[in-house]
Every structure is written in C-alpha cells, then in structure tokens.
Design an enzyme around this catalytic site. Structure first.
Site, PDB file in Angstrom:
ATOM      1  N   ASP A 235      38.577  51.214  47.546  1.00 32.40           N
ATOM      2  CA  ASP A 235      39.102  50.534  48.727  1.00 32.40           C
ATOM      3  C   ASP A 235      38.266  50.944  49.935  1.00 32.40           C
ATOM      4  OD1 ASP A 235      41.901  49.050  49.647  1.00 32.40           O
ATOM      5  OD2 ASP A 235      41.025  50.332  51.218  1.00 32.40           O
ATOM      6  N   ASN A 243      37.309  44.459  60.803  1.00 31.25           N
ATOM      7  CA  ASN A 243      37.584  43.048  61.119  1.00 31.25           C
ATOM      8  C   ASN A 243      37.994  42.881  62.579  1.00 31.25           C
ATOM      9  OD1 ASN A 243      37.024  41.761  58.683  1.00 31.25           O
ATOM     10  ND2 ASN A 243      39.033  42.312  57.829  1.00 31.25           N
ATOM     11  N   HIS A 248      35.791  38.907  61.662  1.00 29.60           N
ATOM     12  CA  HIS A 248      35.963  38.686  60.216  1.00 29.60           C
ATOM     13  C   HIS A 248      34.656  38.335  59.529  1.00 29.60           C
ATOM     14  CE1 HIS A 248      40.321  39.080  59.682  1.00 29.60           C
ATOM     15  NE2 HIS A 248      40.409  38.665  60.945  1.00 29.60           N
ATOM     16  N   ASP A 252      33.333  40.109  56.284  1.00 28.18           N
ATOM     17  CA  ASP A 252      32.864  39.426  55.072  1.00 28.18           C
ATOM     18  C   ASP A 252      31.465  39.896  54.699  1.00 28.18           C
ATOM     19  OD1 ASP A 252      34.364  36.107  55.622  1.00 28.18           O
ATOM     20  OD2 ASP A 252      35.196  38.018  54.913  1.00 28.18           O
ATOM     21  N   GLU A 278      40.033  44.033  50.334  1.00 30.30           N
ATOM     22  CA  GLU A 278      38.874  44.922  50.436  1.00 30.30           C
ATOM     23  C   GLU A 278      38.827  45.900  49.264  1.00 30.30           C
ATOM     24  OE1 GLU A 278      41.476  44.903  52.526  1.00 30.30           O
ATOM     25  OE2 GLU A 278      41.991  46.916  53.240  1.00 30.30           O
TER      26      GLU A 278
END
Lengths: 363, 127
Positions: A235, A243, A248, A252, A278
């Site tokens: 994680d 973010n 965002h 990404d 994630e």
C-alpha cells in the site's frame, strides 16, 4: 419383278437411305432404315447405316451425360467456392496473375471480382513487402513453404494480417497456386480484448479479478506439488495526501510508475497485480516466508529511493507499507491468505509505515 | 455331334472335330437376351471348355447394339479360342465385319464366305 420395277424399287430405297443420312447430318440419329433381308447390296448398306446410327447415338448420349455431370460438378464447385468464409485465390504459378477468386477474398480485400481478377499476387501486399513476397512465392513453388502468415493490403491501402495455406496443382495444363486466406484481424482483436480484460488500464498490471484467478491457480498448483506461495500486499503511504497536494493526475502517474517499478523488479514467475486504489499485490510462487520478506524489503527500499515524476514538473519520494504472508504457514485458504496479508500490511502502517510486516508479529 | 442345344435364335453343338457351332435361324433379329441365351447354350454344349467357334450368320437380319457389344465383350472372348463368322448376304457381311472390328484383339476372328475354309482355319485353334 421387271427390270423397270426393280430399278424403281431400288431408287426408292436409295432415296430412303439418303434421307436417313440427311437426318443424321441434321442431328437426328434415331432414323433407321428397314431391312428387306433380300440379300441385296442396299440391304447391306442400310444395315451398316443403322449400326452407324446406333453407335453414334450411344456415344453422343454418353458424351451428353458426361457433360451434364461435369456441369453439375462445376456448379457444386462454384457454390462451395463462393460460400466458404475463407478467401481463395487461384493464381498462375508462372505469371502470378489471378485466375479465379472467390467472394470471400473480394470482401476481404475490398475489390470486386472483376477488379481482383485483373491483379496479381504482388498487388495485394504492402509495397514494402514486394521483394520478400517474391522470395516467399518461389519457396512455395519449390514446396519449401505451405502455411504462412503475411501482411495483406486492401484496395483502400489498409493492411491486415492473414494466415495463408497454399497448394499447387495443374489446371487445364497450367501450373497453378491455390491460396486459402484467413483474416486474422478479428482473432487478434479478440486476443487484444481478452488481454485488456485481464489488465488494469492505468498501471498495465493484472487487475483485481485476474489476481484472484492467478492466486487460486497457484494455490491449486502447490496443493499438488507441496511447495509454498507468498503474497505481498503493498500500500502506498500517504497516497491521499499525494492526490490532495499534487492532484489526481499526479497520483495516477505515481501509481503507474510504482506499478512499472515493481513489475520490472519482480521475477518472471511472479505476478504483479493492482488490487485496488493504491494497493498492489505480488504473488510469489515457490517462495517461503523468509524469502518473501527479503523480496519485500528489497522492493520497499527501491521505492523509497526512487524519485517519482508527478507529471506536473514536480517529483516526489514515496514509501510503501508491505504485508507479507505465506501459504501454508500463515493461512490455508485463498481468502485467509489475502486477509492475513492485508492485516499484516495494516500492521505495517500502524507501526509507522515504510516497512514490511508478517502477520501476528511485531514489525 | 455332341450335346446339341437348341435356343430361340440358334442351334448350338460341339462337332466331332472339336469345333463348336452356332447356326442362327433365318430372319433373326438378335437381342441381348437372345445373345445371353445362346452363350449359355454354348457353355452347356462345350462343357465350359474353350473351343474354336464357327458362327453361321448368313440368315441373321439384325443384331441389337447391346447384343453386338455383348458378343464382343471380354466375357464372351474367354470362352472361345478363335471365331470364324460365315456370311453371304450384304447384311451378314456388314454385321460380321462390324463384330470383327469390335471384338477383343486377342481373340482371333475372321469372316468367311465359305464353310470349308472357315472350318479349316479353325482347326488350327483346337486344344
């Protein structure tokens, strides 16, 4: 009978003979003269002409039957030729010009039959392939090749891949090549679609559904072989913050880069999957818990050292928390294995993040 | 004269000289069935042995195409060592010569107008 009457009778018979001959010439071979069996020469002539008529009639009937059978055979051939889904081309083996083409190849290449029959083999391949096509054609003629995959070019210039089965035969004395063409575009699109369905669009890693299938397959395999499999649940630390602060798109981009880093660092037998959000998992076949922990730590350090591009001109350093669980040591079912790896990952988070943890033990 | 067989269109027997004979009745229009019947009679007369064959066709009026081809077939050729056809009328000459043209090239066949000459020729084909 008087001489005059005899001559008259002969004249009548001669006229009948001539009439019979004229009927033969007109195509009516059924005409037959009548025999008097009087020992006359004319009787013999009539017998001979009758035999001639019978033999010709029989031979013509046989010929008509053969022609009928040939016509039916050709009709059957053309019905099959034009109804099959694969394209078929019959070409002169010497000139390479097309002699016969079926409806399917016309559709495949976008030509009418009349247009296509004026072309030759070289015209239906991309221009840059011409020299190799000529070499390939010679190899086919020499019986060195019969099945191959080639790029084909349609009338509109578009290109597609086709599988071609070839054979040779002589048709009416002309050496010919017969090619059966199967358009592979659909098959390739299907394979691509299937491949896309297995992968996550953003990271290119296996998606969640594929992860479960791969893990289930691996568990089934090791139940037969008696070895172990380990699972890393990874994680990204503070990803929400990434973010929020970088956007965002940056999130990404970072997710994509971490996915690529893990993919490139994993072994070829390992499967790297985007579990969700994630979270990324690694399935490590034939790997015990100690080996899995070593791998987890190696990956964690690589991520920690990497500067990730946010695609907005900024770069970031990211850390990950990793839960490490092994089958059968930590769990004996697929669901349990995922759960304990997930719990170990959360334990790593609670212990301060940027570390790797086993289940049920201090990190 | 042995084992004389009489059928619809001919009399068939094996002569003392070892030559089989088929003499057709006058004005016969030979059909395939007639030909087959005559062939069966020939087999009975000769006891199934291959013999030189003398065929008198002088009074034959006509032969159907099927009967012509039957007599010229390989099956018929196996039962005779040679065939002499006796003809006299133009019709029988035509029939005889046509048969000769159709017949098996390995079966010696000749057309004669004289019985003595025909039998003399066949003597050379006795077993």
């Amino acid at each position: 009978m008087s001489a005059r009457n005899s001559n008259s009778a002969d004249d009548t018979r001669i006229a009948e003979i001539l009439n019979q001959i004229m009927q033969f010439a007109a195509g009516d071979l059924r005409a037959r003269g009548s025999l008097k069996n009087d020992g006359s020469v004319l009787d013999g002539v009539i017998a001979g002409i009758n035999i001639l008529g019978e033999e010709l009639e029989a031979r013509i009937t046989q010929l008509q039957q053969t022609q009928q059978e040939t016509a039916e055979s050709e009709l059957l051939f053309h019905s099959i030729f034009d109804s099959v889904q694969d394209g078929i081309i019959v070409a002169d083996a010497t000139t390479k010009r097309f002699l016969q083409v079926n409806a399917a190849i016309c559709r495949m290449l976008g030509y009418t039959r009349e247009e296509l029959q004026k072309l030759d083999i070289l015209a239906i391949h991309p221009p840059q392939d011409i020299s190799s096509i000529e070499r390939i054609f010679e190899r086919i003629v020499q019986n060195e090749l019969s099945v191959l995959t080639l790029q084909m070019m349609r009338k509109d210039g578009s290109v597609f891949q086709a599988e071609i089965n070839t054979s040779k035969m002589s048709i009416k004395g002309v050496p010919c090549m017969i090619g059966v063409f199967r358009d592979l575009s659909g098959q390739l699109r299907l394979e691509q679609a299937e491949e896309l369905a297995r992968h996550d669009g953003l990271t290119g890693l296996f998606n969640h559904e594929t992860f479960k299938v791969l893990l289930a397959n691996e568990l089934e395999r090791i139940q037969r072989s008696g070895t172990s499999v380990s699972l890393l649940m990874i994680d990204i630390d503070h990803f929400k913050n990434v973010n929020d602060t970088q956007g965002h798109l940056a999130g990404d981009a970072i997710l994509h880069q971490i996915g690529q880093l893990l993919q490139n660092s994993a072994r070829t037998i390992d499967s790297v999957c985007r579990y969700g959000g994630e979270e990324i998992t690694l399935i490590l076949p034939m790997t015990n818990s100690d080996e899995a922990m070593q791998m987890a730590e190696r990956l964690r350090i690589m991520v920690e050292k990497q500067a990730f591009d946010c695609s907005n001109g900024n770069s970031l350093h990211i850390t990950v928390s990793i839960g490490v669980a092994s089958y059968p040591l930590h769990a004996q079912t697929l669901t349990a294995l995922i759960d304990v790896a997930d719990a170990a990952m959360y334990a790593a988070k609670h212990a301060g993040r940027n570390r790797s943890c086993f289940p049920y033990s201090a990190c | 004269m042995e084992n004389v067989q009489t059928v619809k269109v001919a009399k068939v027997w094996l002569g003392d000289d070892g030559i089989a004979r088929v003499v057709h009745v006058p004005d016969v229009d030979l059909t395939l069935a007639d030909a087959q019947e005559t062939m069966a009679a020939y087999s009975r007369a000769t006891g199934g042995n291959r013999c030189p064959l003398f065929v008198d066709t002088r009074r034959m009026r006509s032969m159907s195409r099927e009967s012509r081809h039957y007599y010229a077939s390989a099956e018929a050729a196996e039962v005779a060592s040679a065939v002499a056809l006796l003809v006299d009328t133009p019709v029988s000459r035509v029939l005889g010569n046509f048969y000769r043209g159709l017949s098996n090239p390995y079966l010696p066949t000749r057309v004669f107008t004289n019985e003595t000459d025909a039998l003399a020729w066949l003597q050379g084909y006795r077993a």
